[in-house]
Design a protein around this motif. Structure first.
Motif, PDB file in Angstrom:
ATOM      1  N   HIS A 178      69.606 101.098  37.791  1.00 45.18           N
ATOM      2  CA  HIS A 178      69.207  99.716  38.030  1.00 45.18           C
ATOM      3  C   HIS A 178      70.424  98.810  37.897  1.00 45.18           C
ATOM      4  CE1 HIS A 178      68.919 100.245  33.633  1.00 45.18           C
ATOM      5  NE2 HIS A 178      69.297  98.968  33.573  1.00 45.18           N
ATOM      6  N   ASN A 179      70.309  97.630  38.471  1.00 45.05           N
ATOM      7  CA  ASN A 179      71.339  96.617  38.255  1.00 45.05           C
ATOM      8  C   ASN A 179      70.697  95.232  38.347  1.00 45.05           C
ATOM      9  OD1 ASN A 179      70.964  96.052  40.939  1.00 45.05           O
ATOM     10  ND2 ASN A 179      73.066  96.514  41.582  1.00 45.05           N
ATOM     11  N   ALA A 180      71.489  94.226  38.045  1.00 41.71           N
ATOM     12  CA  ALA A 180      71.051  92.828  38.089  1.00 41.71           C
ATOM     13  C   ALA A 180      69.918  92.529  37.112  1.00 41.71           C
ATOM     14  CB  ALA A 180      70.658  92.415  39.510  1.00 41.71           C
ATOM     15  N   LEU A 181      69.831  93.297  36.042  1.00 42.38           N
ATOM     16  CA  LEU A 181      68.910  92.967  34.954  1.00 42.38           C
ATOM     17  C   LEU A 181      69.735  92.426  33.795  1.00 42.38           C
ATOM     18  CD1 LEU A 181      66.427  96.012  34.952  1.00 42.38           C
ATOM     19  CD2 LEU A 181      66.124  93.754  36.009  1.00 42.38           C
ATOM     20  N   ILE A 182      69.295  91.305  33.254  1.00 36.25           N
ATOM     21  CA  ILE A 182      70.033  90.626  32.187  1.00 36.25           C
ATOM     22  C   ILE A 182      69.396  90.983  30.851  1.00 36.25           C
ATOM     23  CG2 ILE A 182      70.800  88.394  31.319  1.00 36.25           C
ATOM     24  CD1 ILE A 182      70.353  87.344  34.234  1.00 36.25           C
ATOM     25  N   TYR A 183      70.114  91.758  30.032  1.00 35.45           N
ATOM     26  CA  TYR A 183      69.567  92.235  28.766  1.00 35.45           C
ATOM     27  C   TYR A 183      69.585  91.124  27.713  1.00 35.45           C
ATOM     28  CZ  TYR A 183      69.622  97.146  30.218  1.00 35.45           C
ATOM     29  OH  TYR A 183      69.384  98.329  30.837  1.00 35.45           O
ATOM     30  N   PRO A 184      68.509  91.003  26.928  1.00 36.87           N
ATOM     31  CA  PRO A 184      68.545  90.073  25.791  1.00 36.87           C
ATOM     32  C   PRO A 184      69.590  90.525  24.768  1.00 36.87           C
ATOM     33  CG  PRO A 184      66.296  90.795  26.285  1.00 36.87           C
ATOM     34  CD  PRO A 184      67.208  91.687  27.049  1.00 36.87           C
ATOM     35  N   THR A 185      70.061  89.623  23.958  1.00 35.05           N
ATOM     36  CA  THR A 185      71.051  89.935  22.933  1.00 35.05           C
ATOM     37  C   THR A 185      70.504  90.995  21.968  1.00 35.05           C
ATOM     38  OG1 THR A 185      71.953  87.698  23.045  1.00 35.05           O
ATOM     39  CG2 THR A 185      72.467  88.991  21.067  1.00 35.05           C
ATOM     40  N   GLY A 186      71.298  92.039  21.718  1.00 35.57           N
ATOM     41  CA  GLY A 186      70.893  93.094  20.790  1.00 35.57           C
ATOM     42  C   GLY A 186      70.135  94.234  21.432  1.00 35.57           C
ATOM     43  N   TYR A 187      69.889  94.137  22.743  1.00 37.68           N
ATOM     44  CA  TYR A 187      69.151  95.193  23.441  1.00 37.68           C
ATOM     45  C   TYR A 187      70.069  95.906  24.438  1.00 37.68           C
ATOM     46  CZ  TYR A 187      64.848  93.381  21.439  1.00 37.68           C
ATOM     47  OH  TYR A 187      63.872  92.994  20.561  1.00 37.68           O
ATOM     48  N   ARG A 204      60.438  96.478  30.393  1.00 36.98           N
ATOM     49  CA  ARG A 204      60.726  96.104  29.006  1.00 36.98           C
ATOM     50  C   ARG A 204      62.161  96.475  28.641  1.00 36.98           C
ATOM     51  NH1 ARG A 204      55.423  97.634  25.290  1.00 36.98           N
ATOM     52  NH2 ARG A 204      53.846  96.648  26.611  1.00 36.98           N
ATOM     53  N   PHE A 205      62.629  95.811  27.593  1.00 41.25           N
ATOM     54  CA  PHE A 205      63.933  96.129  27.022  1.00 41.25           C
ATOM     55  C   PHE A 205      63.733  96.711  25.627  1.00 41.25           C
ATOM     56  CE2 PHE A 205      64.788  92.566  29.942  1.00 41.25           C
ATOM     57  CZ  PHE A 205      65.708  93.184  30.779  1.00 41.25           C
ATOM     58  N   ALA A 206      64.609  97.635  25.256  1.00 38.95           N
ATOM     59  CA  ALA A 206      64.539  98.262  23.936  1.00 38.95           C
ATOM     60  C   ALA A 206      65.954  98.397  23.385  1.00 38.95           C
ATOM     61  CB  ALA A 206      63.872  99.626  24.020  1.00 38.95           C
ATOM     62  N   GLY A 207      66.031  98.661  22.097  1.00 45.14           N
ATOM     63  CA  GLY A 207      67.324  98.853  21.440  1.00 45.14           C
ATOM     64  C   GLY A 207      67.135  99.523  20.108  1.00 45.14           C
ATOM     65  N   THR A 208      68.200 100.061  19.563  1.00 47.23           N
ATOM     66  CA  THR A 208      68.126 100.755  18.281  1.00 47.23           C
ATOM     67  C   THR A 208      67.666  99.796  17.182  1.00 47.23           C
ATOM     68  OG1 THR A 208      69.940 102.210  18.955  1.00 47.23           O
ATOM     69  CG2 THR A 208      69.430 102.103  16.603  1.00 47.23           C
ATOM     70  N   VAL A 213      60.761  94.322  24.002  1.00 44.79           N
ATOM     71  CA  VAL A 213      60.400  92.984  24.483  1.00 44.79           C
ATOM     72  C   VAL A 213      60.174  93.045  25.991  1.00 44.79           C
ATOM     73  CG1 VAL A 213      61.621  91.755  22.655  1.00 44.79           C
ATOM     74  CG2 VAL A 213      62.827  92.338  24.767  1.00 44.79           C
ATOM     75  N   ILE A 214      59.301  92.163  26.477  1.00 46.57           N
ATOM     76  CA  ILE A 214      58.978  92.108  27.893  1.00 46.57           C
ATOM     77  C   ILE A 214      60.150  91.531  28.681  1.00 46.57           C
ATOM     78  CG2 ILE A 214      57.487  90.956  29.582  1.00 46.57           C
ATOM     79  CD1 ILE A 214      56.047  93.161  28.234  1.00 46.57           C
ATOM     80  N   CYS A 215      60.354  92.073  29.861  1.00 43.05           N
ATOM     81  CA  CYS A 215      61.321  91.509  30.794  1.00 43.05           C
ATOM     82  C   CYS A 215      60.659  90.340  31.519  1.00 43.05           C
ATOM     83  CB  CYS A 215      61.763  92.575  31.788  1.00 43.05           C
ATOM     84  SG  CYS A 215      62.841  91.979  33.106  1.00 43.05           S
ATOM     85  N   THR A 216      61.252  89.180  31.448  1.00 45.44           N
ATOM     86  CA  THR A 216      60.714  88.004  32.130  1.00 45.44           C
ATOM     87  C   THR A 216      61.548  87.693  33.363  1.00 45.44           C
ATOM     88  OG1 THR A 216      62.059  86.402  30.920  1.00 45.44           O
ATOM     89  CG2 THR A 216      59.981  87.099  29.880  1.00 45.44           C
ATOM     90  N   ALA A 217      61.109  86.712  34.124  1.00 40.71           N
ATOM     91  CA  ALA A 217      61.839  86.330  35.343  1.00 40.71           C
ATOM     92  C   ALA A 217      63.266  85.926  35.030  1.00 40.71           C
ATOM     93  CB  ALA A 217      61.085  85.205  36.058  1.00 40.71           C
ATOM     94  N   ALA A 218      63.484  85.368  33.839  1.00 36.08           N
ATOM     95  CA  ALA A 218      64.836  84.948  33.465  1.00 36.08           C
ATOM     96  C   ALA A 218      65.772  86.131  33.271  1.00 36.08           C
ATOM     97  CB  ALA A 218      64.777  84.115  32.185  1.00 36.08           C
ATOM     98  N   ASN A 219      65.221  87.314  33.075  1.00 31.97           N
ATOM     99  CA  ASN A 219      66.039  88.514  32.883  1.00 31.97           C
ATOM    100  C   ASN A 219      66.366  89.234  34.192  1.00 31.97           C
ATOM    101  OD1 ASN A 219      63.896  88.792  30.190  1.00 31.97           O
ATOM    102  ND2 ASN A 219      66.107  88.618  29.860  1.00 31.97           N
ATOM    103  N   VAL A 220      65.871  88.714  35.309  1.00 31.57           N
ATOM    104  CA  VAL A 220      66.114  89.351  36.603  1.00 31.57           C
ATOM    105  C   VAL A 220      67.128  88.528  37.374  1.00 31.57           C
ATOM    106  CG1 VAL A 220      65.087  90.164  38.756  1.00 31.57           C
ATOM    107  CG2 VAL A 220      63.778  90.271  36.628  1.00 31.57           C
TER     108      VAL A 220
END
Length: 235
Positions: A178-187, A204-208, A213-220
């Motif tokens: 995938h590309n052009a997905l903007i990860y939240p901080t810490g994920y 969704r986004f995940a991290g250690t 957390v849900i991927c929203t339009a702002a993350n695309v």
């Protein structure tokens, strides 16, 4: 016949002084005591051998008395065989042996406003295999003109069958690129989770050590590409 040497209490310098030595030694085989009196020189003179050997099958002792020459004469065989699946006894009552293959069209959308994107002409594809209730699927989408009106939580839908509505029936799908997905901080991880009784997967986004957390339009971002595969059950 054996002889035992007696431990000496004094040193000796010659054989004649040795106490307890054998008086005589046999000078040849004929004078050896306790030897076998004879050796068998042929099979006929061997003692304790089997008296007879079977020279053919008819003279073999303890052989089966008879052999079945045809299937009809076999004892203990099943009395009948099922000629169709319907006649098989003890089979699972809910097993569905049907295998189905097909294609589907994936879409990237939001829960508030779906968005009307333009996809590439070569990558907006989906494939699936259905075996009974089990669905295995693959997909790829490439957007060349994202609709900025897309809003809400982001998902991919268009699967040919809904997820089961049973408890704990949701299943995750994995992304192969995938590309052009903007990860939240810490994920640092991206995944997709099926939604019960729908034909969609939420992004969704995940991290250690992080809660998904849900991927929203702002993350695309602009012109996203997402490819993936997964497995789920339908009702």
């Amino acid at each position: 016949m054996t002889q035992r040497l007696i431990r000496q209490s004094k040193s000796v310098t010659n054989w004649s002084e040795l106490e307890g030595k054998p008086v005589v030694f046999p000078s040849n085989w004929a004078s050896v005591a306790d030897k076998p009196t004879s050796f068998a020189t042929t099979w006929e003179t061997i003692t304790g051998k089997p008296l007879t050997f079977a020279s053919e099958w008819s003279t073999l002792a303890n052989k089966p008395a008879t052999f079945a020459s045809t299937w009809d004469l076999v004892t203990g065989k099943p009395t009948s065989f099922a000629t169709t699946w319907a006649l098989v006894a003890g089979k699972p009552t809910t097993f569905d042996p049907t295998i189905e293959y097909g294609v589907w069209t994936p879409s990237l959308a939001g829960t508030i406003t779906r968005g009307n994107h333009i996809y590439t002409s070569t990558e907006r594809n989906g494939w699936y295999a259905k075996i009974g209730r089990a669905i295995q699927f693959w997909f790829g989408i490439a957007v060349v003109n994202k609709d900025t009106a897309m809003d809400g939580n982001i998902f991919i839908d268009g699967l040919p069958f809904n997820h089961s509505n049973a408890v704990n029936s949701t299943a995750a799908a994995s992304s192969s690129g995938h590309n052009a997905l903007i990860y939240p901080t810490g994920y640092s991880e991206f995944t997709m989770v099926g939604v019960k009784n729908t034909n969609r997967y939420d992004l969704r986004f995940a991290g250690t050590g992080q809660t998904q957390v849900i991927c929203t339009a702002a993350n695309v971002g602009t012109n996203p590409i997402i490819r993936g595969s997964g497995y789920y059950l339908t009702d």
